[in-house]
Structure formats: C-alpha cells, structure tokens
Design a protein around this motif. Structure first.
Motif, PDB file in Angstrom:
ATOM      1  N   LEU A 155       0.784  -1.191  -0.062  1.00 27.64           N
ATOM      2  CA  LEU A 155      -0.222  -0.202   0.077  1.00 27.64           C
ATOM      3  C   LEU A 155       0.872   1.253  -0.217  1.00 27.64           C
ATOM      4  N   ALA A 156       1.788   1.329   0.889  1.00 32.77           N
ATOM      5  CA  ALA A 156       2.791   2.370   0.727  1.00 32.77           C
ATOM      6  C   ALA A 156       3.530   2.859  -0.619  1.00 32.77           C
ATOM      7  N   TRP A 161       3.962   5.413  -5.863  1.00 34.62           N
ATOM      8  CA  TRP A 161       3.763   5.513  -7.352  1.00 34.62           C
ATOM      9  C   TRP A 161       2.749   6.359  -7.910  1.00 34.62           C
ATOM     10  N   GLN A 162       1.783   6.642  -7.299  1.00 31.07           N
ATOM     11  CA  GLN A 162       0.667   7.635  -7.639  1.00 31.07           C
ATOM     12  C   GLN A 162       1.296   9.070  -7.512  1.00 31.07           C
ATOM     13  N   LEU A 163       1.948   9.338  -6.814  1.00 33.72           N
ATOM     14  CA  LEU A 163       2.662  10.482  -6.591  1.00 33.72           C
ATOM     15  C   LEU A 163       3.730  10.960  -7.656  1.00 33.72           C
ATOM     16  N   ALA A 183      11.272  -1.532  -5.945  1.00 30.57           N
ATOM     17  CA  ALA A 183      10.042  -0.742  -6.672  1.00 30.57           C
ATOM     18  C   ALA A 183       8.686  -1.227  -6.048  1.00 30.57           C
ATOM     19  N   TYR A 184       8.533  -2.153  -5.407  1.00 30.02           N
ATOM     20  CA  TYR A 184       7.333  -2.751  -5.021  1.00 30.02           C
ATOM     21  C   TYR A 184       6.921  -2.732  -3.436  1.00 30.02           C
ATOM     22  N   ALA A 185       8.167  -2.027  -2.814  1.00 26.28           N
ATOM     23  CA  ALA A 185       7.833  -1.972  -1.269  1.00 26.28           C
ATOM     24  C   ALA A 185       8.564  -0.725  -0.998  1.00 26.28           C
ATOM     25  N   GLU A 210       8.924   4.648   8.199  1.00 24.45           N
ATOM     26  CA  GLU A 210       8.611   3.492   7.020  1.00 24.45           C
ATOM     27  C   GLU A 210       7.217   3.002   7.070  1.00 24.45           C
ATOM     28  N   GLY A 211       7.071   2.272   5.922  1.00 22.75           N
ATOM     29  CA  GLY A 211       5.603   1.741   5.597  1.00 22.75           C
ATOM     30  C   GLY A 211       4.620   2.956   5.192  1.00 22.75           C
TER      31      GLY A 211
END
Length: 426
Positions: A155-156, A161-163, A183-185, A210-211
């Motif tokens: 989710l983080a 990535w939307q930003l 890239a995925y976390a 974090e997260g």
C-alpha cells in the motif's frame, strides 16, 4: 499518412482498456500484420510485461521479455526500432512506445518484410500514438498499471507511485531519468519534476519513518510543494510553505528531507535548497564532485523555518545526479560504506548512457556492493543531463545540439569546474 490517421482514429474511439486490440485491427488491415503484442516496462524496469487482450485478467499470456538481453529490450534501451528476421518472408519489428522521453514499453509487430522495410517510420510513429493514448486512458482504467506489475505493490508503494511523474522525460535543453529501489515496497523516497517555457523544477524527498506513515508524510510534502510551485513562488518560499504545512499537521514529530532545484532554461542558472539528506552530485569534464551546499533544516521540524536558495550555473554537457541516503549511506557486508569512490566508479561506467538509463546502472552497481538483492532502505537516483539552449545554425534552424534521449550521454562539457573523482583515475 492515411494509415496513421486510421490508427489515430481507431485509438481515440476505442474503450480505454482495449487500445492494443483496436491498434491490432488497424495493423492487420493496413499492414498485413499477423501478430501484434504490447509489452510495458514493470515498475522495477527489469522486464517488459505483455498486456493481456482487452485488459483481461488472464494467465495465458506471452512470457515477459527482459529489459536487458532480449530483442524487445534492445528496442526499449536504444529507443530505436529493432527488426528480427523470422523466415518465410516475415519479420518481427520491435517499436519503442515512448511519450516525450518517458519510456513506457515496446510494441512488437509480425508482418511481411516488405511492409516493415517500407513503412518502418510509419509503424514507429504509430507506436508513439499508442503511447500518448495509454497515458490518457490510464485516467479511466487500471489495465495498464496492472499489466506493469510482476508482484503486488505494498500500500505504501501504491501511494508513492501515484505521486510520481514520468520516470524519464526529455526536451531540447535537458534529459531526465529516475529510478526507485525496491520498486514494489518503496517507503519514503520520492521525486518530482515540472517544466514550463522558462524553468524546470526538480525535487527529491526522503520522508522519515517506514511503511504507510512514511508514504503519507511524503504525500503531504509533495502536494504542499506542488501547491506552492503552482502558485508561482520562488523555491525558497516553496520550501517554507511546505515546511509550514508539515509542521501544522505533525507538530514537529515528523519531518521530510528535501533537495529542491530550479533551473532557468535560457541560461542554465540553477537555484537549490538543500534541506536534508539527499545529495547533489555534478559530473563535469568526466569528473564527479559533490556540490557543496549549505545544509538547512528538513521540512516540518520547526514552525516557520526560513529557507535560502543558493545559486550555481550549469554548462552544456553537465550531468547532475540526485541520490538519496539509501544510496550514499549503504554499507557492504564487511561494513564498508558505499562512499564517493564507489559511486564515482558507477557513474563513470555509465558515462555514455542516456539520462534515462543512468539511475538503473548506478542502482545495479549499488546492489553488487550491498551483496544482497533486497536493500534495508529506499534507494533513489535521479539523473539530469543539461544540454543548454540549442545553438542556431547558419541557416537559422537549430544546429548541432544533440537530440535528447538518443543512445549516448551528455555532450562533451567545458573543461572547467571541480575535479575530484576522475574516470581515468578509477
């Protein structure tokens, strides 16, 4: 031209999730294409993933193609068409799908060799049309974002990535490229850029924590910086307004490190605010040096902090690198810090690469130094190649300035500037 018009009309009238299907019908009708496959680069820029027909969530799709070492990857990396001979008079043309320097993927078309050789330029332009329509379609469908994933995003990472803007872009004056790892976390590292007729603004951020908490902090900071930038205020005031927004929400309990740069495109004059851990590096005349900046407080630490912008001037051929602390603070299994010497070697080895490929090359070298694939912290590299204003030719048209995004690094720079880590010494 009629074939290009037909392709454009078909793409604009297609449902957002069915763009590859619409283009496939056009290519079959007008180019006698036997097969058409769209592959998009994954978030980690390691593989080109096939887009299922109609955006369907199906499992029986062609295998991914590696970004490095495959025929589609060759077209993606060189940003030029790559044609394979298949026999029986057929060829497989791999065409880069790119929008204003942002590399999205590759369109692979199987068709008679005569068609490919005579109409390769048309086919390449058709792939660019597809890229523009994908960017528009992503407002209305998840099909292309879903197709880019080799794994589920945390989710983080989804928030981060939307930003983000595009991962690369190019104009006559400059070329930009950026990459995040993992890239995925990804947690708190982020980048942003925006350009108008006169200025280019670039920022690199690193949110504490974090997260999801780091992502929410970064989201507030990036949007506060954008809000101030769009109000037309100078970058020092942009930093101050974002500082106030973060402090108002967190009360000093969380802060955001920022490196904020504004470049005047007509002159190369650069203003920079250094407010935290990201570093700014300069490559000039094959020499790498860290730009010496006055360290200022990260955003949100104290109420109503004042920020001051420092001024530098870029020369045609300069290369700027923005690196987060997930790069310069990494240690090897034996305890050795990555450091400027190792970073200089990685940058020197990428000297002939275009800006879009440099971040990935540096991060691969970083992975080798770290000795394990998964990092302990986000790592972010942004590369800016500065070409300057195109010089007019004697005929009055643009002259010998290199085209941004071509398969090479910056033009040879002026023999001035700081000299620290020289490629010949590494």
């Amino acid at each position: 031209m009629n074939r290009l018009v037909a392709a454009g009309r078909a793409l604009r009238s297609a449902a957002p999730h069915r763009l590859p299907d619409a283009l496939r019908e056009v290519l079959r009708a007008h180019y006698a294409a036997e097969a058409v496959e769209l592959r998009l680069a994954d978030y980690g820029l390691t593989v080109l993933l096939p887009v299922p027909s109609g955006g369907a969530r199906e499992t029986s799709v062609p295998a991914p193609a590696a970004v490095h070492g495959s025929a589609p990857g060759r077209a993606f990396g060189a940003q030029e068409p790559h044609v394979e001979e298949l026999g029986d008079g057929l060829v497989l043309a791999h065409l880069p799908v790119t929008v204003r320097g942002d590399r999205l993927g590759v369109l692979s078309v199987t068709l008679p060799g005569t068609q490919a050789r005579e109409r390769l330029t048309e086919l390449t332009e058709t792939a660019q049309l597809l890229g523009h329509e994908i960017l528009v379609a992503e407002r209305d469908t998840d099909a292309y974002r879903r197709a880019r994933r080799t794994d589920r995003l945390t989710l983080a990472a989804e928030i981060q990535w939307q930003l983000l803007p595009a991962r690369s872009c190019a104009r006559d004056e400059y070329a930009l490229g950026a990459q995040l790892q993992p890239a995925y976390a990804v947690f708190g590292d982020n980048f942003d850029w925006a350009a108008d007729d006169d200025h280019l603004t670039v920022c690199v951020t690193d949110g504490m924590g974090e997260g999801i908490e780091a992502s929410l902090l970064t989201s507030l900071g990036i949007n506060a910086l954008r809000n101030a930038r769009r109000a037309g205020v100078p970058i020092a005031d942009q930093a101050a307004l974002a500082d106030q927004a973060i402090h108002a929400h967190y009360g000093g309990e969380a802060h955001l490190s920022v490196l904020l740069v504004d470049i005047e495109l007509s002159t190369g004059r650069l203003q920079v605010v250094d407010a935290g851990s990201p570093h700014l590096l300069l490559v000039r005349d094959r020499a790498l040096t860290r730009v010496d900046l006055d360290a200022q407080l990260p955003l949100g630490m104290f109420e109503e902090t004042d920020y001051v912008a420092q001024e530098l001037t870029l020369l045609p051929g300069d290369r700027l690198l923005f690196v987060s602390d997930g790069v310069h603070a990494v240690v090897a299994p034996g305890g050795e810090a990555y450091g400027e010497q190792a970073l200089a070697r990685a940058v020197a080895s990428a000297a002939l690469l275009p800006a879009a490929d440099v971040p990935g090359a540096v991060l691969r070298a970083l992975t080798t130094h770290r000795g394990r694939p998964e990092p302990d912290d986000d790592a972010l590299v942004v590369c800016l190649d500065w070409f300057g204003q195109p010089s007019p030719s004697p005929s009055g048209r643009p002259g010998s300035q290199p085209s941004p995004g071509e398969g090479h690094g910056p033009v040879p720079p002026s023999p001035s500037g700081p000299q620290r880590h020289h490629a010949d010494e590494e």
